[in-house]
Motif scaffolding. Structure first.
Motif, PDB file in Angstrom:
ATOM      1  N   UNK A  17       1.579  -8.093  -1.804  1.00 49.81           N
ATOM      2  CA  UNK A  17       1.819  -7.123  -1.165  1.00 49.81           C
ATOM      3  C   UNK A  17       1.135  -5.345  -1.006  1.00 49.81           C
ATOM      4  N   UNK A  18      -0.128  -5.753  -2.146  1.00 46.29           N
ATOM      5  CA  UNK A  18      -1.196  -4.509  -1.990  1.00 46.29           C
ATOM      6  C   UNK A  18      -1.809  -5.112  -1.437  1.00 46.29           C
ATOM      7  N   UNK A  19      -3.272  -3.884  -0.465  1.00 47.84           N
ATOM      8  CA  UNK A  19      -4.496  -4.158  -0.112  1.00 47.84           C
ATOM      9  C   UNK A  19      -4.830  -2.907   0.468  1.00 47.84           C
ATOM     10  N   UNK A  20      -6.072  -3.097   0.854  1.00 47.48           N
ATOM     11  CA  UNK A  20      -6.932  -2.140   1.366  1.00 47.48           C
ATOM     12  C   UNK A  20      -7.497  -2.000   2.878  1.00 47.48           C
ATOM     13  N   UNK A  21      -7.163  -1.283   2.854  1.00 47.00           N
ATOM     14  CA  UNK A  21      -7.604  -0.525   4.407  1.00 47.00           C
ATOM     15  C   UNK A  21      -8.482   0.180   4.906  1.00 47.00           C
TER      16      UNK A  21
END
Ligand code: F0G
Length: 423
Positions: A17-21
């Motif tokens: 549930x964690x990402x980079x944008x």
């Protein structure tokens, strides 16, 4: 077009549930697979995003040993626990005399100098060093006007990792160098200003020589985001309301960006309404004020200042790398930016000291800026304001001694001491 809007729609690149944008082109990246500080496609700044964001009721509901301070907000962070000393949970001082003198309805001072190494940087490092462990690196590095290097040295040492810091020669306050030194960092004094140090550390990081822990690293700002969360909770608990405005010193504009992210996330979950977001108000020293210039000129970018000078060495920065996150933060919240002189900073440092609150010069810029904006009528008398003081008085003992009273030599004899006191 910028991608600052918080969406909780999970892309394929997410891990737990964690990402980079990328805030410039919207591209997504996995959070811990591979090391990147900016977008692979366009070099835009990255932001950490979550599929499941908490509201106030979720904070502090986890029973782990890291319950307090920054890790109280673990639901809004990429991990549940980190390398902790511990940090956060700083006081929100009342300053009644300053409140009267400046003339606002309410003035509280959030003293980040009360963190373990004496500045807010600890909040960023407890998360940043945890991420460094997750991506698997053994050498950490930063460029610094001093506080980042002190915090990284302490947290890096605690994690058993090697720390390299690049400092602008002759422009870092004594307390900060002493900290980096005792915590065992390798300290390189660069013949150039902070911005040049950061250029070099970025090059070293790009060449795989070290893991960069300046605020360009999006995970650092996650930790610093908790300043905003704490202010909202403390102010509501003690004043029954949210503050109208937060005034803070600006250097690399990391905190400005971090506060804006905290408020965007709270708004995205419905924890606060848009009109409850405090006006983010940045203060720089006149001799290094590229953010103020960009706000005044209505630019969507900053122009780098090559020659910068101020007694507030912590914010002696001409190229605030977080400007693409911070400029919208100031504008969208209805805030502003203002420049103050070194003399105004010293006056504000004395005023805070009279209330018992000891801060380093950069921190006093927030009070100096509020004073100026109140005098100019930009800040109204009916506002409830929080000023952020970012570093402890003992960070810069020379500046403190210069702003304070001089010791008076006396003989070692009571009658002579009395004579001296009466003379
Ligand atoms: N106040 C203090 C005491 C600082 O040390 C810094 C930054 C700032 C304010 C500005 O914060 O960069 O988030 O806008 N110090 C960094 C350092 C640059 O290297 O210690 P920002």
């Amino acid at each position: 077009m910028s991608y600052l809007e918080i969406t909780q729609e999970e892309p394929a690149e997410a891990t737990d549930g964690v990402w980079l944008t990328c805030i410039e082109c919207g591209e997504h990246f996995p959070p811990f697979a591979g090391i990147r500080y900016t977008c692979d496609e366009c070099e835009g700044l990255l932001e950490v995003r979550y599929a499941d964001l908490p509201t106030f009721a979720d904070f502090g509901d986890d029973e782990s040993a890291f319950h307090g301070g920054v890790w109280r907000y673990s639901d809004a962070l990429p991990f549940d626990e980190g390398v902790s000393l511990p940090e956060g949970d700083t006081p929100l001082h009342n300053v009644p005399r300053l409140e009267d003198e400046i003339g606002v309805e309410r003035l509280r001072v959030k003293h980040e100098g009360m963190n373990p190494t004496g500045s807010f940087k600890d909040r960023g490092m407890t998360v940043g060093v945890r991420v460094a462990q997750a991506v698997g690196v053994d050498r950490l590095a930063c460029a610094s006007t001093g506080n980042t290097s002190a915090a990284l040295s302490a947290y890096g040492s605690r994690a058993g990792l090697e720390v390299l810091v690049l400092l602008p020669a002759g422009k870092v306050a004594a307390g900060k160098i002493a900290q980096a030194s005792l915590h065992g960092a390798r300290i390189l004094e660069v013949d150039g200003n902070f911005d040049r140090c950061l250029d070099i550390v970025k090059d070293l990081a790009d060449r795989g020589e070290a893991y960069l822990l300046n605020s360009l690293n999006p995970f650092r700002l996650e930790g610093q985001k908790t300043i905003g969360l704490e202010i909202m909770e403390q102010f509501m608990a003690e004043e029954g309301d949210f503050p109208d405005r937060i005034v803070l010193p600006v250097g690399n504009a990391g905190n400005t960006a971090a506060l804006y992210k905290a408020f965007r996330e709270l708004e995205a979950t419905g924890a606060i309404d848009e009109d409850q977001i405090p006006k983010i108000t940045g203060v720089q020293a006149e001799g290094s004020a590229p953010m103020v210039e960009a706000i005044e000129e209505g630019w969507d970018h900053i122009e780098r200042w090559d020659d910068v000078e101020t007694k507030a060495t912590a914010i002696r920065i001409g190229n605030p790398v977080n400007a693409p996150k911070a400029l919208p933060g100031v504008r969208e919240t209805g805030g502003t930016a203002v420049a103050v002189t070194d003399a105004e900073i010293t006056d504000a440092q004395r005023s805070l000291a009279e209330e018992g609150v000891g801060v380093e010069p950069a921190s006093a810029a927030s009070i100096a800026g509020l004073r100026k904006l109140r005098e100019e009528g930009v800040v109204d008398t009916d506002e409830q304001v929080v000023c952020l003081t970012t570093g402890h008085l003992l960070k810069d003992p020379d500046a403190a001694a210069e702003a304070g009273t001089d010791p008076e030599p006396v003989p070692a004899d009571t009658d002579d001491v009395l004579d001296h006191l009466r003379s």
